[in-house]
Design an enzyme around this catalytic site. Structure first.
Site, PDB file in Angstrom:
ATOM      1  N   MET A  30       0.818  -1.485  -0.092  1.00 17.88           N
ATOM      2  CA  MET A  30       0.027   0.039   0.081  1.00 17.88           C
ATOM      3  C   MET A  30       0.858   1.295   0.082  1.00 17.88           C
ATOM      4  O   MET A  30       0.456   2.352   0.543  1.00 17.88           O
ATOM      5  CB  MET A  30      -1.120   0.140   1.115  1.00 17.88           C
ATOM      6  CG  MET A  30      -1.980  -1.239   1.282  1.00 17.88           C
ATOM      7  SD  MET A  30      -3.417  -0.794   1.956  1.00 17.88           S
ATOM      8  CE  MET A  30      -3.022  -0.622   3.703  1.00 17.88           C
ATOM      9  N   GLY A  31       2.281   1.078  -0.453  1.00 18.63           N
ATOM     10  CA  GLY A  31       3.017   2.285  -0.503  1.00 18.63           C
ATOM     11  C   GLY A  31       3.648   2.627   1.019  1.00 18.63           C
ATOM     12  O   GLY A  31       3.597   1.759   1.988  1.00 18.63           O
ATOM     13  N   HIS A  34       9.075   1.093   3.234  1.00 17.58           N
ATOM     14  CA  HIS A  34      10.277   1.068   4.329  1.00 17.58           C
ATOM     15  C   HIS A  34      10.887   0.187   4.048  1.00 17.58           C
ATOM     16  O   HIS A  34      10.611  -0.901   3.444  1.00 17.58           O
ATOM     17  CB  HIS A  34       9.593   1.314   5.699  1.00 17.58           C
ATOM     18  CG  HIS A  34       8.499   0.064   6.088  1.00 17.58           C
ATOM     19  ND1 HIS A  34       8.625  -1.213   6.504  1.00 17.58           N
ATOM     20  CD2 HIS A  34       7.222   0.429   6.304  1.00 17.58           C
ATOM     21  CE1 HIS A  34       7.571  -1.901   6.449  1.00 17.58           C
ATOM     22  NE2 HIS A  34       6.779  -1.073   6.620  1.00 17.58           N
ATOM     23  N   GLU A  35      12.105  -0.296   4.881  1.00 20.37           N
ATOM     24  CA  GLU A  35      12.878  -1.403   4.540  1.00 20.37           C
ATOM     25  C   GLU A  35      12.051  -2.779   4.652  1.00 20.37           C
ATOM     26  O   GLU A  35      12.674  -3.753   3.875  1.00 20.37           O
ATOM     27  CB  GLU A  35      14.093  -1.350   5.737  1.00 20.37           C
ATOM     28  CG  GLU A  35      15.230  -2.106   5.655  1.00 20.37           C
ATOM     29  CD  GLU A  35      15.718  -2.019   3.881  1.00 20.37           C
ATOM     30  OE1 GLU A  35      16.039  -3.115   3.657  1.00 20.37           O
ATOM     31  OE2 GLU A  35      15.664  -0.904   3.537  1.00 20.37           O
ATOM     32  N   HIS A  37       9.376  -3.537   3.503  1.00 23.06           N
ATOM     33  CA  HIS A  37       8.769  -3.789   1.832  1.00 23.06           C
ATOM     34  C   HIS A  37       9.938  -3.953   1.071  1.00 23.06           C
ATOM     35  O   HIS A  37       9.887  -4.702   0.272  1.00 23.06           O
ATOM     36  CB  HIS A  37       8.178  -2.492   1.404  1.00 23.06           C
ATOM     37  CG  HIS A  37       6.790  -2.130   2.216  1.00 23.06           C
ATOM     38  ND1 HIS A  37       6.827  -0.791   3.123  1.00 23.06           N
ATOM     39  CD2 HIS A  37       5.628  -2.733   2.240  1.00 23.06           C
ATOM     40  CE1 HIS A  37       5.525  -0.875   3.548  1.00 23.06           C
ATOM     41  NE2 HIS A  37       4.994  -1.813   3.026  1.00 23.06           N
ATOM     42  N   GLN A 152      -2.299 -12.509   7.643  1.00 21.59           N
ATOM     43  CA  GLN A 152      -2.939 -11.998   6.317  1.00 21.59           C
ATOM     44  C   GLN A 152      -2.091 -13.174   5.256  1.00 21.59           C
ATOM     45  O   GLN A 152      -2.706 -13.532   4.397  1.00 21.59           O
ATOM     46  CB  GLN A 152      -2.314 -10.627   5.977  1.00 21.59           C
ATOM     47  CG  GLN A 152      -2.300 -10.330   4.553  1.00 21.59           C
ATOM     48  CD  GLN A 152      -1.917  -8.889   4.176  1.00 21.59           C
ATOM     49  OE1 GLN A 152      -2.775  -8.036   4.405  1.00 21.59           O
ATOM     50  NE2 GLN A 152      -0.768  -8.561   3.940  1.00 21.59           N
ATOM     51  N   SER A 185       4.393   1.140   8.166  1.00 17.25           N
ATOM     52  CA  SER A 185       4.067   2.537   7.638  1.00 17.25           C
ATOM     53  C   SER A 185       3.314   3.315   8.549  1.00 17.25           C
ATOM     54  O   SER A 185       3.372   4.701   8.409  1.00 17.25           O
ATOM     55  CB  SER A 185       2.998   2.189   6.417  1.00 17.25           C
ATOM     56  OG  SER A 185       4.005   1.469   5.311  1.00 17.25           O
ATOM     57  N   ARG A 186       2.939   2.761   9.807  1.00 18.81           N
ATOM     58  CA  ARG A 186       2.069   3.418  10.608  1.00 18.81           C
ATOM     59  C   ARG A 186       3.014   3.909  11.761  1.00 18.81           C
ATOM     60  O   ARG A 186       2.416   4.692  12.458  1.00 18.81           O
ATOM     61  CB  ARG A 186       0.692   2.935  11.321  1.00 18.81           C
ATOM     62  CG  ARG A 186      -0.236   2.398  10.108  1.00 18.81           C
ATOM     63  CD  ARG A 186      -1.262   1.549  10.699  1.00 18.81           C
ATOM     64  NE  ARG A 186      -2.297   1.381  10.003  1.00 18.81           N
ATOM     65  CZ  ARG A 186      -3.000   0.636   9.120  1.00 18.81           C
ATOM     66  NH1 ARG A 186      -2.279  -0.508   9.111  1.00 18.81           N
ATOM     67  NH2 ARG A 186      -4.090   0.664   8.685  1.00 18.81           N
TER      68      ARG A 186
END
Ligand code: PAF
Length: 281
Positions: A30-31, A34-35, A37, A152, A185-186
């Site tokens: 989802m963009g 960060h490292e 990903h 997931q 990401s959060r």
């Protein structure tokens, strides 16, 4: 690196690569990369495949009360990072990937009811629906997901199996900050105080893992988990679960190993983390 907006163009490119005898690996994101990903991209690259990264903030996996509007969108920076890494294509659709009157969902029962599914009852059908769509569009041989989203990954593997998707799923390990916090990401939404307090997640998981390795029983591990989480000044606990690593259901002992999974809210950021415990003889 090709940056593609249209599904038909992505499918045509993937088919062209496969005609040339190349395998295709997909890394859905989802963009706000960060490292964590980027480590998934490197796993895809070790497969010797052409690598496609998808960047799409999927609205259907957010409930109306969740942070869809606030979710970070950093497309230019993401594309620069992926270009530096040698990614072959980015699929970043500008338009909604759902028609206004779409009514079709892909749902996986059972595995989706506990853990994150308990407090986010519509989340996983959003995930499985968008992942199914992305796989149909890109037609990859391999798709790579992260272990941080352990549930997931298990749910997607089950969807692959049950729906006969000819795609091999790879799951990359959790990438952590120097102090143990799982990259997310959060994390950027954490205040300095919450950022420091959020270390309780990884600290607790590592301590549980050490105890399990030293021979602690399931009951001892549960008691230790409860006590460790009770001793905290900040953070609202969503769940702390010790579950079967494959079924995500209850366990009676550690003979088949275990998943320890935590979800906690710090301000507006809901963070998850987990660790796998080896089977005890
Ligand atoms: O893990 C994520 O970032 C998302 O859930 C995914 C798999 C890209 C689907 O939107």
């Amino acid at each position: 690196m090709r940056v593609i907006d249209a599904a038909a163009e992505l499918r045509a490119l993937s088919r062209e690569w496969r005609r040339e005898g190349r395998r295709v690996a997909l890394v859905p994101t989802m963009g706000a990369l960060h490292e964590g990903h980027l480590s998934l991209v490197r796993i895809a690259q070790t497969e010797g495949a052409r690598v496609i990264v998808t960047i799409y903030v999927n609205p259907t996996q957010f409930s109306p009360s969740e942070d869809l509007a606030a979710y970070p969108r950093t497309l230019d920076r993401d594309c620069a990072l992926l270009n530096d890494l040698g990614v072959d294509a980015v699929f970043a659709p500008k338009r909604d990937m759902y028609l206004p009157d779409h009514t079709t969902w892909v749902t996986v029962d059972g595995l989706t009811t506990g853990l994150c599914g308990a407090s986010r009852p519509t989340h996983f059908r959003g995930v499985t629906t968008i992942v199914a769509k992305l796989l149909h569009i890109a037609e990859p041989d391999i798709a790579v997901f992260g272990q941080k989203d352990y549930q997931q990954a298990r749910v997607i593997e089950r969807m692959m199996r049950d729906m006969d998707f000819p795609v091999v799923i790879r799951v990359g390990p959790i990438v952590r900050e120097a102090d143990g916090l799982a990259m997310s990401s959060r994390n950027r939404f954490l205040s300095p105080e919450d950022r420091a307090a959020a270390r309780v997640l990884s600290r607790t998981l590592f301590a549980c893992s050490d105890r399990a390795r030293a021979g602690a029983s399931l009951a001892e591990l549960c008691a230790f988990l409860d006590a460790s989480l009770a001793d905290r000044a900040r953070g609202e606990l969503d769940y702390a679960v010790i579950a079967h690593p494959a079924t995500l259901g209850e366990i009676r002992d550690l003979s088949e190993g275990a998943l320890i999974a935590l979800a906690m809210r710090f301000g507006s950021a809901r963070l998850i983390d987990n660790i796998l415990i080896e089977p005890q003889k």
